[in-house]
Design an enzyme around this catalytic site. Structure first.
Site, short mmCIF file in Angstrom:
data_model
loop_
_atom_site.label_atom_id
_atom_site.label_comp_id
_atom_site.label_asym_id
_atom_site.label_seq_id
_atom_site.Cartn_x
_atom_site.Cartn_y
_atom_site.Cartn_z
N THR A 13 48.65 -23.33 -34.92
CA THR A 13 49.63 -23.05 -35.69
C THR A 13 50.51 -24.42 -35.75
O THR A 13 51.19 -24.60 -36.79
CB THR A 13 50.60 -21.76 -35.42
OG1 THR A 13 49.67 -20.76 -35.52
CG2 THR A 13 51.85 -21.72 -35.97
N ASP B 54 41.00 -22.93 -36.15
CA ASP B 54 42.03 -21.57 -35.79
C ASP B 54 41.40 -21.29 -34.72
O ASP B 54 40.17 -20.91 -34.42
CB ASP B 54 41.66 -20.59 -36.97
CG ASP B 54 42.88 -19.35 -36.84
OD1 ASP B 54 42.69 -18.93 -35.83
OD2 ASP B 54 43.42 -19.06 -37.79
N SER B 55 42.42 -20.92 -33.66
CA SER B 55 41.80 -20.46 -32.27
C SER B 55 41.26 -19.08 -32.19
O SER B 55 40.30 -19.19 -31.36
CB SER B 55 43.13 -20.73 -31.30
OG SER B 55 43.81 -19.55 -31.57
N SER B 56 41.13 -18.28 -33.45
CA SER B 56 40.59 -17.40 -33.16
C SER B 56 39.01 -17.35 -33.31
O SER B 56 38.17 -16.65 -33.05
CB SER B 56 41.13 -16.23 -34.51
OG SER B 56 42.25 -15.93 -34.22
N THR C 251 47.59 -20.51 -30.21
CA THR C 251 48.14 -19.58 -29.18
C THR C 251 47.29 -18.36 -28.99
O THR C 251 47.30 -17.76 -27.88
CB THR C 251 49.49 -19.17 -29.42
OG1 THR C 251 49.76 -18.36 -30.70
CG2 THR C 251 50.50 -20.36 -29.57
N ASP C 252 46.42 -17.74 -30.12
CA ASP C 252 45.72 -16.52 -30.09
C ASP C 252 44.80 -16.53 -28.71
O ASP C 252 44.67 -15.41 -28.23
CB ASP C 252 45.17 -16.18 -31.22
CG ASP C 252 46.04 -15.74 -32.09
OD1 ASP C 252 47.37 -15.70 -31.95
OD2 ASP C 252 45.79 -15.59 -33.44
#
EC number: 3.1.1.5
Length: 573
Positions: free
Chosen positions: A19, A84-86, A116-117
Site C-alpha cells: 500500500t 500486492d502482498s496477498s 501489510t496483509d
C-alpha cells in the site's frame, strides 16, 4: 545490541510493493512503481543539497542529519515486478532472503518495504531463512499510500530507516506505528487503523517517541564469528487448519491428506480441541504416518498447555505444542524445519519444541542464574560477605545470603556453597521466593549440591511458599539421582502433593510417558491414585492403547504405595 557508529551508515531499502507505494487506478489501489522518485520529493526522506555535493546516484538517497556526526544513506532497490502482498509466497520470500545475502557486505542494514496483509508471515519466514544474522533487517509498510495527505507511511518508513541506521539489532524486525517488534512475534490485528500490528506475547524491542527506548535485554545475542546462512530449502507443503465447534472429522481427514507434510492447527483457548473419538482418531492416524501437526491457540495472547483434558487429548494424538507462537511464526518454523535435509522425524519434532529464533517461550526454560565463582561479580560478593565489625555490614550480609545460596545451588556451584558455609551462613534459610537452596539444587538436578546440603543437615521435607517440596521439584525435573538421594534422607511427598498427582499420572499414561511415571513411582507416589475424573493411570493407558504403559503399571499392582527402590533398579518393560 549496539549503537551504530561511523559518519555514514549505508542501508538497502528493498521495495517489494504494498500500500505504501500504491496508486489509484480505475477506483482501486494497485502497486505503484517509482517509489524512490516519490521519496526524493519529500525533504524528510532526502537532503538534495548533500546528495548533489556527494554525487550520489539516482537510486541512492540521504536522510537529513540523524545526529551531529552521522548521515544515513539508503539505496532503493525496486523489485520487478512489484507485488500486492496477498500474492506473496515462500518463493518470493526466498528471493528476498537471497537479495539480502547478495548485498550483505555492502550495507550496514536492510529495510524491506512490504504490504501489510502478509507482512507478519514475511517477517517470520525471513527470521528462519536468515541464520546467524548480525545486521538489522526491518520490515515496514503502510495502511495508506505515502503520497496521500494523511498517511502513516511516512512515519513508518522514516522510523524503520532511522532504527536500521542508528542501531545494530541483529534480528528480523517489524516497525509499525512507532514500535519495533521482533518479526516472528508480530501479527496483524487491524485492517484499517494505523496501529495495525502488535506483539501479543513479547514486549516491543523498541518504542519511539520523544526518545527512543530500547529493551536491550530482549534483543537476541549473536555469535560474532558465524557467517550469514540463507536457508532456501523451505517446505512449501504446509498448511493452516482452524478448528471450530462441531468441525466434522471427515473435513479434517480431507485436509490432512498428502502431499501435505505439516499443519499448524489453531485450537481453542489454551490448546483445546474437540475430544470426539473420530476426530482424535484422524489426528492420530495422520501423525502416525509422519504428518507433523503443531498446536497453536487462536487466542491473541497466551500459550498452549495441557491443563485441560481436551488439551491433553491433542497431545495424546501426537500433536506438538506450539507454546506461545503466533500462527505465522509456527507456519514459518514448520516450513523451515521440514525443509532441512537429512533429519529424522523425531529430530524435526524436537526442533519444533525448541526456541530457534526467539519465536516462542518454552515453559521449561527457567531464568538462569550465574555461578558465584570465577567472575567479577563473585569476587565482589565474596568481599561483601566477608565484611564484619559493623551492624550495617552484618545486616547487609544476612539479607544477601539466602538469595546467594539459592543462586549457587541452582547453578550446582558446590564451591560457592562451601564458601558460604565457611562464612557461617545458614544454608537452610529461604530466599525472597520462599525457596531454600535444597529446592534450587533439586530443581536443577545437581546431585553434588544436594548431597552437600543434606550433609549439612538441611530439612529434607521443607516446603516453599507454594507448598512444594524439593522432592516434588526433582520429580517435575525428572532427576532420578536427586530423587534417590532425597528418599534415602527421608523425603516424602505431602498429602496435598499426592492428591494432586492423580491427574498428572493420567496425563503421563495417556502420552505413554514411561519416564515420567517411573520418577513418580520412585518418589513414592501411588500410581493408582485417580485423576480429577475418577480414572486411574492404568484405566487411561488401557483406553489409549498404550500397551507398554499398561504392562508397567500392571507389574506394580502388587506393590502400589510401597517404598520404591533406588534409581538403579527402576522397573523396565
Amino acid at each position: 545490541m549496539a549503537r551504530a557508529v561511523g559518519p555514514e551508515r549505508r542501508l538497502l531499502a528493498v521495495y517489494t510493493g504494498g500500500t505504501i507505494g500504491m496508486r489509484s487506478e480505475l477506483g482501486v489501489l494497485v502497486p505503484g512503481t517509482g517509489l524512490a522518485a516519490i521519496l526524493r520529493t519529500l525533504p524528510m526522506f532526502h537532503d538534495e543539497e548533500h546528495a548533489r555535493a556527494r554525487g550520489l546516484s539516482e537510486d541512492t538517497l540521504v536522510l537529513p542529519p540523524a545526529s551531529r556526526n552521522q548521515r544515513i544513506l539508503y539505496t532503493v532497490l525496486e523489485c520487478q515486478p512489484l507485488f500486492d502482498s496477498s500474492d506473496m509466497t515462500i518463493a518470493e520470500w526466498v528471493c528476498l532472503a537471497q537479495t539480502i545475502k547478495r548485498h550483505y557486505e555492502q550495507y550496514h542494514g536492510f529495510v524491506v518495504i512490504h504490504g501489510t496483509d502478509t507482512m507478519a508471515f514475511a517477517a517470520s519466514m525471513l527470521s528462519f531463512m536468515l541464520e546467524n544474522l548480525q545486521k538489522t533487517v526491518i520490515l515496514t509498510g503502510a495502511q495508506v499510500p505515502i503520497h496521500a495527505l494523511w498517511s502513516d507511511g511516512r512515519e513508518n518508513l522514516l522510523g524503520a530507516l532511522l532504527m536500521a541506521g542508528q542501531y545494530v539489532i541483529p534480528e528480523v524486525c517489524l516497525f509499525f506505528q512507532n514500535q519495533l517488534f521482533r518479526g516472528n512475534r508480530a501479527t496483524k490485528v487491524d485492517a484499517r487503523r494505523f496501529a495495525a500490528f502488535c506483539s501479543p506475547n513479547l514486549l516491543p524491542l523498541a518504542t519511539v517517541g520523544a526518545d527512543i527506548t530500547i529493551n536491550r535485554e530482549l534483543v537476541r545475542k549473536v555469535d560474532g564469528k558465524a557467517g550469514l546462512v540463507v536457508h532456501s530449502s523451505m517446505e512449501q507443503d504446509v498448511g493452516l487448519l482452524r478448528l471450530y465447534p462441531g468441525i466434522p472429522a471427515a473435513l479434517v481427514r480431507a485436509f490432512l491428506q498428502p502431499p501435505l507434510k505439516g499443519v499448524v492447527m489453531e485450537t481453542f483457548g489454551s490448546g483445546n480441541g474437540p475430544t470426539k473419538p473420530d476426530l482424535l482418531q484422524e489426528l492420530r492416524v495422520a501423525t502416525e504416518r509422519g504428518l507433523v501437526i503443531v498446536n497453536c491457540t487462536h487466542c491473541l495472547q497466551g500459550a498452549v498447555t495441557t491443563d485441560y483434558a481436551a488439551g491433553m487429548a491433542m497431545a495424546g494424538a501426537g500433536v506438538i505444542s506450539g507454546f506461545d507462537m503466533t500462527s505465522e511464526a509456527a507456519l514459518a518454523k514448520l516450513s523451515y524445519v521440514l525443509g532441512q535435509p537429512g533429519l529424522s522425524l523425531d529430530v524435526r519434532k524436537e526442533l519444533l519444541t525448541k526456541d530457534l529464533r526467539g519465536e516462542m517461550t518454552p515453559p521449561s526454560v527457567e531464568e538462569r542464574r550465574p555461578s558465584l565463582q570465577g567472575n567479577t561479580l563473585g569476587g565482589g560478593v565474596s568481599w561483601l560477605l566477608s565484611l564484619s565489625g559493623s551492624q550495617e555490614a552484618d545486616a547487609l550480609r544476612n539479607a544477601l545470603v539466602p538469595s546467594l545460596a539459592c543462586a549457587a545451588a541452582h547453578a550446582g556451584d558446590v564451591e560457592a556453597l562451601q564458601a558460604l558455609v565457611e562464612l557461617g551462613s545458614d544454608l537452610g534459610l529461604v530466599d525472597f521466593n520462599g525457596q531454600t537452596p535444597l529446592h534450587a539444587a533439586a530443581r536443577g538436578g545437581h546431585t553434588e549440591a544436594v548431597t552437600m546440603l543434606l550433609q549439612r543437615g538441611v530439612d529434607v521435607n521443607t516446603r516453599d511458599t507454594d507448598g512444594f517440596s524439593p522432592l516434588l521439584l526433582a520429580v517435575r525435573g525428572r532427576h532420578p539421582g536427586v530423587i534417590g538421594l532425597l528418599r534415602e534422607a527421608g523425603a516424602s511427598l505431602s498429602t496435598q502433593e499426592l492428591e494432586e498427582a492423580g491427574t498428572e499420572l493420567c496425563r503421563l499414561a495417556y502420552r505413554a510417558d514411561l519416564e515420567g511415571l517411573q520418577v513418580w513411582w520412585q518418589a513414592g507416589a501411588d500410581l493408582g491414585q485417580p485423576g480429577y475424573d475418577g480414572h486411574s493411570a492404568l484405566h487411561v493407558a488401557e483406553a489409549a492403547g498404550n500397551l507398554a504403559v499398561v504392562a508397567f503399571l500392571q507389574s506394580l499392582e502388587g506393590a502400589v504405595g510401597a517404598q520404591a527402590p533406588c534409581p538403579e533398579v527402576l522397573p523396565g518393560v
